[in-house]
Design a protein around this motif. Structure first.
Motif, short mmCIF file in Angstrom:
data_model
loop_
_atom_site.label_atom_id
_atom_site.label_comp_id
_atom_site.label_asym_id
_atom_site.label_seq_id
_atom_site.Cartn_x
_atom_site.Cartn_y
_atom_site.Cartn_z
N CYS A 40 0.84 -1.20 0.00
CA CYS A 40 0.00 0.00 0.00
C CYS A 40 0.87 1.25 0.00
N PRO A 57 -13.29 6.76 -1.16
CA PRO A 57 -14.54 5.97 -1.14
C PRO A 57 -15.53 6.38 -2.23
N PHE A 62 -14.01 1.78 -5.90
CA PHE A 62 -13.72 1.57 -4.48
C PHE A 62 -14.30 0.27 -3.94
N LEU A 63 -15.58 -0.01 -4.22
CA LEU A 63 -16.21 -1.23 -3.70
C LEU A 63 -15.50 -2.47 -4.23
N THR A 65 -12.34 -2.71 -4.79
CA THR A 65 -11.09 -2.90 -4.04
C THR A 65 -11.33 -3.62 -2.71
N LEU A 66 -12.50 -3.42 -2.11
CA LEU A 66 -12.82 -4.10 -0.85
C LEU A 66 -12.94 -5.60 -1.07
N GLY A 69 -9.52 -6.95 -1.80
CA GLY A 69 -8.72 -6.99 -0.58
C GLY A 69 -8.97 -8.26 0.22
N PHE A 70 -10.25 -8.63 0.32
CA PHE A 70 -10.61 -9.87 1.02
C PHE A 70 -10.04 -11.09 0.29
N THR A 182 -5.07 1.01 -2.70
CA THR A 182 -6.33 0.86 -1.98
C THR A 182 -6.68 -0.61 -1.79
N VAL A 183 -6.42 -1.43 -2.81
CA VAL A 183 -6.64 -2.87 -2.69
C VAL A 183 -5.78 -3.45 -1.57
N ALA A 186 -7.03 -2.37 1.87
CA ALA A 186 -8.21 -3.15 2.27
C ALA A 186 -7.78 -4.52 2.78
N ILE A 190 -8.34 -5.89 6.65
CA ILE A 190 -9.05 -7.16 6.88
C ILE A 190 -8.17 -8.13 7.65
#
Length: 287
Positions: A40, A57, A62-63, A65-66, A69-70, A182-183, A186, A190
């Motif tokens: 990051c 955000p 953005f969504l 990348t969440l 990330g998981f 951003t990825v 995230a 997590i």
């Protein structure tokens, strides 16, 4: 092609570093979290625009990348376990055989055309990653770890497909570094949350091996994604070709690294897989 070669190089280093984790008793989960923090930071460092955390955000990607990330922290742990229990070559093959998923996505969603040579090349690529991973019969593998490469295959395929989709529809070229950062952020958040929940009753101690291992992993991890995004901008090759060349080349290179660095045993079938990999890359690249 330079971006593609760099993506192959840095991606192959990831498997080698995972193998080193087991040799030097690095705790994988802690190192992976440090790795994402480092990755990051690298993304933010190389981003040339103005950074506003409040605005991130609101980005259209953005969504995505969440979710990535998981998947990153989940698949990285699976990759590490596969490298340590089944070998570097098996881990790289399971990861890169997933090229079938983004290739099919490109064909059916983006209507990318595949000529006869490319189809032959992709089929040979799948055969190559199989034969490059075949272990000798004398090597026993516990049934409990057989599922690992399968999960790595599915997770890696979803990651590659998602990256292609976001790159194609939402991420501007100037935002590649910020998107990657951003990825990774995230994934780090997590991972930290997971550790805090799991070890809420057990105090955490700082281990320099975990920190150093995470730093060594974070740098090539960032560049593997960044250069893949750059390679996907290629005007000559479509995404099916990019993913095929990228994944098969990683299998070939990481298998050779496993032989040279860790003395991993390789059979005649494995060498056959490497030869098929070279042929498939040439067919896809030149078609």
């Amino acid at each position: 092609m330079l971006y593609l070669a760099l993506s192959v190089f840095f991606s192959s280093l990831i498997f080698v570093i995972f193998k080193l984790f087991s040799l030097y008793k690095v705790q994988t989960i802690y190192a992976i979290i440090v790795n994402y923090i480092v990755a990051c930071a690298a993304g933010l460092f190389f981003y040339k625009g103005n950074i506003s955390v409040v605005e991130i955000p609101n980005k259209s990607w953005f969504l995505g990348t969440l979710g990535l990330g998981f998947l990153f922290i989940l698949v990285f742990n699976l990759m590490a376990a596969t490298s340590q229990k089944l070998g570097v070559s098996v881990a790289s093959v399971a990861t890169k055989m997933s090229l079938a998923l983004p290739v099919l996505f490109g064909v059916f969603v983006y209507k990318e055309e595949l000529g006869a040579l490319k189809i032959i090349g992709i089929v040979l690529a799948l055969a190559a990653v199989y034969f490059a991973s075949v272990k000798q019969k004398s090597i026993t593998v516990q049934k409990s770890v057989i599922l690992l490469p399968v999960l790595v295959f599915l997770g890696s395929g979803v990651i590659d497909t998602s990256i292609k989709y976001l790159q194609e529809n939402y991420v501007k070229a100037i935002e590649f570094s910020l998107f990657s950062a951003t990825v990774f952020a995230a994934a780090a958040i997590i991972g930290i949350a997971y550790i805090l929940i799991r070890y809420v009753q057990k105090p955490l101690t700082v281990n320099y091996k975990n920190v150093l291992g995470g730093i060594c992993l974070g740098v090539p991890n960032y560049f593997s994604i960044f250069f893949l995004l750059k390679a996907l901008q290629n005007d000559t090759l479509n995404s099916a070709s990019i993913f095929t060349i990228n994944n098969v080349a990683i299998v070939m290179f990481s298998t050779l690294l496993g032989i040279v660095l860790f003395k991993e045993k390789i059979s005649l079938k494995n060498w056959g897989g490497i030869v098929l990999a070279i042929i498939s890359i040439l067919l896809v690249a030149l078609s």
